[in-house]
Design a protein around this motif. Sequence first.
Motif, PDB file in Angstrom:
ATOM      1  N   TRP A 121       0.836  -1.203   0.000  1.00 51.93           N
ATOM      2  CA  TRP A 121       0.000   0.000   0.000  1.00 51.93           C
ATOM      3  C   TRP A 121       0.873   1.257   0.000  1.00 51.93           C
ATOM      4  O   TRP A 121       0.516   2.272  -0.609  1.00 51.93           O
ATOM      5  CB  TRP A 121      -0.923  -0.010   1.214  1.00 51.93           C
ATOM      6  CG  TRP A 121      -1.734   1.239   1.377  1.00 51.93           C
ATOM      7  CD1 TRP A 121      -1.627   2.158   2.368  1.00 51.93           C
ATOM      8  CD2 TRP A 121      -2.766   1.711   0.518  1.00 51.93           C
ATOM      9  NE1 TRP A 121      -2.516   3.178   2.188  1.00 51.93           N
ATOM     10  CE2 TRP A 121      -3.251   2.932   1.059  1.00 51.93           C
ATOM     11  CE3 TRP A 121      -3.340   1.232  -0.656  1.00 51.93           C
ATOM     12  CZ2 TRP A 121      -4.258   3.668   0.463  1.00 51.93           C
ATOM     13  CZ3 TRP A 121      -4.350   1.971  -1.251  1.00 51.93           C
ATOM     14  CH2 TRP A 121      -4.801   3.165  -0.699  1.00 51.93           C
TER      15      TRP A 121
ATOM     16  N   VAL B 178      -9.827   7.525   0.860  1.00 52.67           N
ATOM     17  CA  VAL B 178     -10.280   6.179   1.203  1.00 52.67           C
ATOM     18  C   VAL B 178     -11.501   6.329   2.108  1.00 52.67           C
ATOM     19  O   VAL B 178     -11.403   6.912   3.192  1.00 52.67           O
ATOM     20  CB  VAL B 178      -9.173   5.371   1.910  1.00 52.67           C
ATOM     21  CG1 VAL B 178      -9.670   3.971   2.239  1.00 52.67           C
ATOM     22  CG2 VAL B 178      -7.920   5.309   1.049  1.00 52.67           C
TER      23      VAL B 178
ATOM     24  N   GLU C 106     -14.475   4.297   4.072  1.00 52.17           N
ATOM     25  CA  GLU C 106     -14.973   3.011   4.577  1.00 52.17           C
ATOM     26  C   GLU C 106     -16.273   3.261   5.318  1.00 52.17           C
ATOM     27  O   GLU C 106     -16.318   4.045   6.263  1.00 52.17           O
ATOM     28  CB  GLU C 106     -13.921   2.386   5.499  1.00 52.17           C
ATOM     29  CG  GLU C 106     -14.056   0.885   5.697  1.00 52.17           C
ATOM     30  CD  GLU C 106     -15.029   0.529   6.807  1.00 52.17           C
ATOM     31  OE1 GLU C 106     -15.460  -0.632   6.875  1.00 52.17           O
ATOM     32  OE2 GLU C 106     -15.338   1.411   7.611  1.00 52.17           O
TER      33      GLU C 106
ATOM     34  N   THR D 258     -15.995  -0.228   0.913  1.00 48.88           N
ATOM     35  CA  THR D 258     -14.816   0.635   0.790  1.00 48.88           C
ATOM     36  C   THR D 258     -14.731   1.175  -0.620  1.00 48.88           C
ATOM     37  O   THR D 258     -14.875   0.423  -1.593  1.00 48.88           O
ATOM     38  CB  THR D 258     -13.532  -0.136   1.126  1.00 48.88           C
ATOM     39  OG1 THR D 258     -13.657  -0.727   2.425  1.00 48.88           O
ATOM     40  CG2 THR D 258     -12.328   0.787   1.117  1.00 48.88           C
TER      41      THR D 258
ATOM     42  N   LEU E 265     -12.432   4.103  -3.163  1.00 47.61           N
ATOM     43  CA  LEU E 265     -11.218   4.891  -3.321  1.00 47.61           C
ATOM     44  C   LEU E 265     -11.491   5.969  -4.368  1.00 47.61           C
ATOM     45  O   LEU E 265     -11.875   5.653  -5.501  1.00 47.61           O
ATOM     46  CB  LEU E 265     -10.048   4.002  -3.754  1.00 47.61           C
ATOM     47  CG  LEU E 265      -8.669   4.657  -3.843  1.00 47.61           C
ATOM     48  CD1 LEU E 265      -8.202   5.092  -2.468  1.00 47.61           C
ATOM     49  CD2 LEU E 265      -7.660   3.697  -4.461  1.00 47.61           C
TER      50      LEU E 265
ATOM     51  N   SER F  90     -13.353   8.442   6.749  1.00 47.08           N
ATOM     52  CA  SER F  90     -12.760   9.001   5.541  1.00 47.08           C
ATOM     53  C   SER F  90     -11.318   9.408   5.832  1.00 47.08           C
ATOM     54  O   SER F  90     -11.059  10.149   6.786  1.00 47.08           O
ATOM     55  CB  SER F  90     -13.563  10.218   5.053  1.00 47.08           C
ATOM     56  OG  SER F  90     -13.001  10.758   3.876  1.00 47.08           O
TER      57      SER F  90
END
Length: 473
Positions: free
Chosen positions: A155, A173, A175, A220, A222, A356
Amino acid sequence: MKFSRLTRRGILLGLSLPQLITLAVAVLSVVGALYAGGGILLAYTAPIWLACAVLTWVPAGGRKLIEWVPVTFRWAWRVTGGHLIYRRRVVKPRPAGTLALPGDAAALREYVDPETEAAMIHDPHQHTLTAVIGLSHPAFVLLDPGEQERRVTAWGRVLATTCRSGRIARLQVLERTLPDSGTGLAEWWDAHGDADGSWAATTYQELIERAGPAGERHATTLSLALDMKTAARQIRTAGGGLRGAAAVLRQEMTTLLAALRAADLTARAWLTPGEVAVILRSAYDPAIAATLERHGDLGRDLATAGPVAVTETWDQLRSDSAHHAVLWISEWPRSLVYPGFLAPVLLSTGIHRSFSLICTPIRSDQAARDIRKKKTEYISDAAQRQKIGQIEDAGQTAEYHDVLQQEADLTAGHGILRYTGLINISAPSTDELEAAVSAVEQAAIQASCETRRLVGQQAAAFTVAALPLARTV
């Protein structure tokens, strides 16, 4: 892993610019009074320099009083201007291509990429073009430590890719916890179950129908935001306008997909306008989320995906079917923690929330200049404190070591990013919201994080914390 500390240095001797201004006003008023009229005039000007001293040194809510002045004035301006209440005009349709969102998010525009059919959101204020992709991944906390370390390193390479590009404004990102509609269990029963009418089969089917909607699932996404100012030359080369910007963003999307595959993250297709509309509608109206999932054709129009009514208060936000509150992660862990340190926050059950993480990449050359500037400032401040006999603070020493560590990481080929973490909590009533906020705050303490409730800007913070638009607050 370890995070850098939040920099709290000022311009001079730890004082910020507003503090220096008020301190200068106090000093000038005292000196002017002494030269002009002596002690009597000094007594007359006492309210001025006393008020400046109080504004400069007295803290409130984690800030000095002078730092609350612009927040208070902006809030008063919004109250008098009627900007805290949004009501949708049902009989007046929105212009084509716009998003039905309140506040400054009303200026966002929709653009559908003809090649990928992805929904791209254009922000004319911040000059960005954003695309959203869905991600799926295994449960990180259930992996062995070696596999966790490998995935964290992979990552890190994804983030370093965004830094090298120089055209990425932000990476978000998001979630979210969503109420499970039960369609997954129902589909499994239809494929593997034996509905023979027996008592066991009937009982099992009734259990699935009852337990399915009561559960929750995690989703999730992106979001990748292109900086249209930085990429202006490439956009003109690609044809200019939104079409040229979309062509440049497609290149970044392809690079990001390759990096995600190398990091063992399963990337689904880029979200279409209908899928983005469902996310926006579910954020403002959580009660309808399960219905939208069960009926795939409902709520898939961006022109109608926004809320019907929004009311903002000092520390809360009320939308269609829920009350919301946004927390800011003001302090990340200061000591070494395991990569899954956020598990108490992300795996809290019975709470409807969205987490976030906004990553702002910095180009390598700009990051090197910033690091050199910070080193010079730290050394100058240390020399100034030594001259006046001020004791060196351990926190300032730790911040200087963080700067040195960032320089070492940059030299090793890693990217430098600025992180902003926001948590949005939603609940049907105010009492349930306060209980959920308290539970999330306790979970953050278990994760070695410090959270603060944002005040005077809940509406703007909600669009960042709950919507995959890669915006800032």
